[in-house]
Design a protein around this motif. Structure first.
Motif, PDB file in Angstrom:
ATOM      1  N   ARG A 105       0.751  -1.120  -0.087  1.00  0.00           N
ATOM      2  CA  ARG A 105       0.048  -0.082   0.062  1.00  0.00           C
ATOM      3  C   ARG A 105       1.017   1.314  -0.068  1.00  0.00           C
ATOM      4  N   GLY A 106       0.348   2.212  -0.981  1.00  0.00           N
ATOM      5  CA  GLY A 106       1.076   3.596  -0.933  1.00  0.00           C
ATOM      6  C   GLY A 106       2.221   3.639  -1.752  1.00  0.00           C
ATOM      7  N   LEU A 107       2.838   2.642  -2.232  1.00  0.00           N
ATOM      8  CA  LEU A 107       3.972   2.613  -3.209  1.00  0.00           C
ATOM      9  C   LEU A 107       3.685   3.201  -4.499  1.00  0.00           C
ATOM     10  N   PRO A 108       4.643   4.195  -5.045  1.00  0.00           N
ATOM     11  CA  PRO A 108       4.371   4.822  -6.121  1.00  0.00           C
ATOM     12  C   PRO A 108       4.507   3.915  -7.385  1.00  0.00           C
ATOM     13  N   ILE A 109       4.647   2.475  -6.985  1.00  0.00           N
ATOM     14  CA  ILE A 109       4.966   1.716  -8.517  1.00  0.00           C
ATOM     15  C   ILE A 109       3.880   1.688  -9.268  1.00  0.00           C
ATOM     16  N   LYS A 110       3.966   1.687 -10.712  1.00  0.00           N
ATOM     17  CA  LYS A 110       3.018   1.841 -11.644  1.00  0.00           C
ATOM     18  C   LYS A 110       2.688   0.294 -12.127  1.00  0.00           C
ATOM     19  N   THR A 111       3.470  -0.472 -12.180  1.00  0.00           N
ATOM     20  CA  THR A 111       3.211  -1.764 -12.633  1.00  0.00           C
ATOM     21  C   THR A 111       3.760  -2.896 -11.526  1.00  0.00           C
ATOM     22  N   ILE A 112       3.131  -3.976 -11.870  1.00  0.00           N
ATOM     23  CA  ILE A 112       3.639  -5.209 -11.142  1.00  0.00           C
ATOM     24  C   ILE A 112       3.873  -6.573 -12.037  1.00  0.00           C
ATOM     25  N   PRO A 113       4.931  -7.356 -11.771  1.00  0.00           N
ATOM     26  CA  PRO A 113       5.404  -7.953 -12.890  1.00  0.00           C
ATOM     27  C   PRO A 113       4.657  -9.068 -12.994  1.00  0.00           C
ATOM     28  N   GLU A 114       4.605  -9.665 -14.287  1.00  0.00           N
ATOM     29  CA  GLU A 114       3.795 -10.857 -14.684  1.00  0.00           C
ATOM     30  C   GLU A 114       3.985 -12.104 -13.828  1.00  0.00           C
ATOM     31  N   ALA A 115       5.191 -12.112 -13.397  1.00  0.00           N
ATOM     32  CA  ALA A 115       5.490 -13.354 -12.527  1.00  0.00           C
ATOM     33  C   ALA A 115       4.836 -13.430 -11.117  1.00  0.00           C
ATOM     34  N   ILE A 116       3.879 -12.334 -10.762  1.00  0.00           N
ATOM     35  CA  ILE A 116       3.351 -12.322  -9.636  1.00  0.00           C
ATOM     36  C   ILE A 116       2.417 -13.435  -9.519  1.00  0.00           C
ATOM     37  N   GLY A 117       1.812 -14.148 -10.910  1.00  0.00           N
ATOM     38  CA  GLY A 117       0.947 -15.039 -10.978  1.00  0.00           C
ATOM     39  C   GLY A 117       1.627 -16.419 -10.438  1.00  0.00           C
ATOM     40  N   ASP A 118       3.058 -16.607 -10.239  1.00  0.00           N
ATOM     41  CA  ASP A 118       3.602 -17.691  -9.972  1.00  0.00           C
ATOM     42  C   ASP A 118       3.734 -17.786  -8.236  1.00  0.00           C
ATOM     43  N   LEU A 119       3.230 -16.956  -7.739  1.00  0.00           N
ATOM     44  CA  LEU A 119       3.163 -16.958  -6.095  1.00  0.00           C
ATOM     45  C   LEU A 119       2.006 -17.761  -5.785  1.00  0.00           C
ATOM     46  N   PHE A 120       1.786 -18.795  -5.779  1.00  0.00           N
ATOM     47  CA  PHE A 120       0.621 -19.815  -5.762  1.00  0.00           C
ATOM     48  C   PHE A 120      -0.020 -19.960  -4.455  1.00  0.00           C
ATOM     49  N   ASN A 121       1.065 -19.607  -3.491  1.00  0.00           N
ATOM     50  CA  ASN A 121       0.635 -19.621  -1.978  1.00  0.00           C
ATOM     51  C   ASN A 121      -0.007 -18.233  -1.471  1.00  0.00           C
ATOM     52  N   LEU A 122       0.095 -17.300  -2.586  1.00  0.00           N
ATOM     53  CA  LEU A 122      -0.162 -15.926  -2.044  1.00  0.00           C
ATOM     54  C   LEU A 122      -1.866 -15.797  -1.460  1.00  0.00           C
ATOM     55  N   ARG A 123      -1.905 -15.286  -0.202  1.00  0.00           N
ATOM     56  CA  ARG A 123      -3.337 -15.017   0.118  1.00  0.00           C
ATOM     57  C   ARG A 123      -4.086 -13.649   0.329  1.00  0.00           C
ATOM     58  N   HIS A 124      -2.909 -12.803   0.274  1.00  0.00           N
ATOM     59  CA  HIS A 124      -3.353 -11.175   0.313  1.00  0.00           C
ATOM     60  C   HIS A 124      -2.261 -10.611  -0.526  1.00  0.00           C
ATOM     61  N   LEU A 125      -2.967  -9.945  -1.308  1.00  0.00           N
ATOM     62  CA  LEU A 125      -2.345  -9.049  -2.201  1.00  0.00           C
ATOM     63  C   LEU A 125      -2.875  -7.398  -2.124  1.00  0.00           C
ATOM     64  N   GLY A 126      -1.957  -6.554  -1.420  1.00  0.00           N
ATOM     65  CA  GLY A 126      -2.620  -5.205  -1.131  1.00  0.00           C
ATOM     66  C   GLY A 126      -1.890  -4.106  -1.997  1.00  0.00           C
ATOM     67  N   LEU A 127      -2.791  -3.374  -2.878  1.00  0.00           N
ATOM     68  CA  LEU A 127      -2.053  -2.354  -3.867  1.00  0.00           C
ATOM     69  C   LEU A 127      -2.887  -1.116  -3.353  1.00  0.00           C
ATOM     70  N   ARG A 128      -3.417  -1.050  -2.333  1.00  0.00           N
ATOM     71  CA  ARG A 128      -4.152   0.272  -1.774  1.00  0.00           C
ATOM     72  C   ARG A 128      -3.388   1.544  -1.863  1.00  0.00           C
ATOM     73  N   ASN A 129      -3.812   2.520  -2.615  1.00  0.00           N
ATOM     74  CA  ASN A 129      -3.182   3.686  -2.697  1.00  0.00           C
ATOM     75  C   ASN A 129      -2.279   3.859  -3.594  1.00  0.00           C
ATOM     76  N   SER A 130      -1.699   2.785  -4.172  1.00  0.00           N
ATOM     77  CA  SER A 130      -0.522   2.643  -5.212  1.00  0.00           C
ATOM     78  C   SER A 130      -1.086   3.251  -6.527  1.00  0.00           C
TER      79      SER A 130
END
Length: 430
Positions: A105-130
């Motif tokens: 949350r809050g990071l000024p990043i504009k993109t997330i990598p395609e590889a995020i789909g490989d995090l098969f165990n991910l339960r929480h993804l927060g991009l609030r205010n990014s």
């Protein structure tokens, strides 16, 4: 160990305070037990850690290099950071395959990598205010995702594969248009692609733009606890009501009409409802006819907020049946000239907001009314020319706020003995 600072409107614990010494002990134990570490602005450039959880706090420089234990990371949380970029993110997606929480949350990043789909165990993804502007299709591979938080991010559309996230419980996609909530349309939601009914485990949906395709499947989300609906038209209300009846656990409902003249007609019985917010015009007699406002249907209702309701009759006699209310707010909800709180009404009410009621010239409080009131907010009540009679009966009152008042009214306040001993604040009208 923890000191209670604040409770919410339901009496539940909301904020805690931890003593500095206790915090230092907790941080030290976290390090020793490899539970996690915190990296702050005063840390050096090298990241050295053995824990599985990493908190980045108030950093203003990017972390560009890897570290030996990156493959063991399970949680990343960013707090109050001003980093211009987050180079480490791509490496995390490739190396930390067992990541369960990614809170950016809050990071000024504009993109997330395609590889995020490989995090098969991910339960929480927060991009609030990014500033992320697009969710990639690879998001559909996160089959274990429980929470997706895109609130106030730069994302405008959801990929069609979002409906493949069968375990998803909490979806936040609302964008704030007016942070001061002065206008009628203060926020916008998103359209859910075809297949909304597949997300049967959803418990939180904030916020959905009302559209025929989405509303057709809304009733299939029977596990919903919290729902925000935007851009609702009167013709939608029948179908929305049918859907709400299927949600036996619904406790929080917010409905925003498409414009200020659109009438909201929700004649449904929702016995589990605790918080209700309606932003739009209510039909005459709605407070007496709708089960939402009756003693039986509203027995568990703790918080009620009415915006732009355009009520001409005093709403208090009808709403006084809601004896468990702890928070009540009227904003442009009433066009009448007088409100009177009678003895015995609203015995548990702790917070009362009266805002932008242009015709209100008298507010009267009888002895024994609102016997538990702690906070009273009177905002932009142009025609009020006297301090509310009976305010001295509000014995538990701890805070009184009067905003956008005239200098003449301020003089009356300073001369009023009834509010001496009560902490109060004010602002003058421009």
């Amino acid at each position: 160990m923890l000191q209670l600072v604040e409770r919410n409107g339901f009496g539940r614990m909301k904020k805690f305070r931890m003593h500095d010494i206790l915090r230092e002990l907790a941080v030290d134990l976290c390090h020793k037990n490899c539970f996690g570490v915190t990296r702050e602005a005063n840390c050096g450039g090298y990241v050295e850690m053995d824990g599985r959880r990493l908190v980045l706090h108030k950093l203003n420089k990017d972390i560009q290099q890897s570290f030996s234990s990156i493959h063991r990371l399970r949680t990343i949380v960013t707090l109050d950071n001003n980093m211009p970029s987050f180079t480490l993110l791509l490496l995390l997606c490739k190396e930390s395959r067992y990541m369960t929480v990614l809170e950016l949350r809050g990071l000024p990043i504009k993109t997330i990598p395609e590889a995020i789909g490989d995090l098969f165990n991910l339960r929480h993804l927060g991009l609030r205010n990014s500033k992320v502007k697009m969710l990639l299709r690879s998001i559909e591979k996160l089959s274990n995702l429980l929470t997706l938080d895109l609130f106030a991010s730069g994302i405008h559309d959801l990929p069609s594969g979002i409906v493949k996230l069968k375990k998803l419980r909490h979806l936040f996609v609302e964008k704030v248009i007016d942070p001061y909530w002065k206008g009628f349309q203060c926020s916008s939601g998103m359209y859910i692609p075809n297949g909304l009914g597949k997300l049967t485990n959803l418990q939180t949906l904030q916020a959905l733009e009302a559209q025929d395709d989405s509303l057709r499947h809304l009733g299939e989300l029977r596990q919903l606890r919290s729902l925000r609906l935007l851009n609702v038209k009167q013709m939608h209300c029948g179908r929305i009501g049918e859907s709400l009846l299927q949600m036996r656990c619904l406790s929080n409902l917010y409905v925003n009409a498409s414009d200020e003249n659109e009438v909201l007609l929700l004649n449904v019985l929702l016995p589990s409802l605790q918080k209700l917010s309606l932003r739009g015009r209510l039909a005459e007699g709605a407070l007496d006819e709708s089960p939402l406002f009756q003693a039986v249907g509203g027995q568990n209702l703790y918080s009620l907020i009415l915006f732009w309701s355009q009520l001409r009759e005093d709403p208090l006699p009808s709403l006084s049946q809601l004896s468990n209310l702890t928070s009540l707010q009227f904003t442009r909800a009433y066009n009448g000239e007088q409100l009177t709180f009678l003895m015995g009404w609203f015995p548990k009410l702790k917070i009362l907001y009266l805002t932008d009621l242009p015709n209100l010239n008298r507010l009267e409080i009888q002895q024994g009314a609102m016997a538990s009131l702690e906070k009273l907010f009177l905002v932009n009540l142009n025609n009020m020319t006297e301090v509310p009679p009976g305010i001295e009966f509000l014995i538990p009152l701890k805070y009184l706020a009067l905003y956008e008042i005239t200098s003449d009214f301020l003089t009356l306040l300073r001369q009023c003995s009834a509010i001496r001993g009560t902490r109060w604040a004010y602002s003058l009208r421009d």
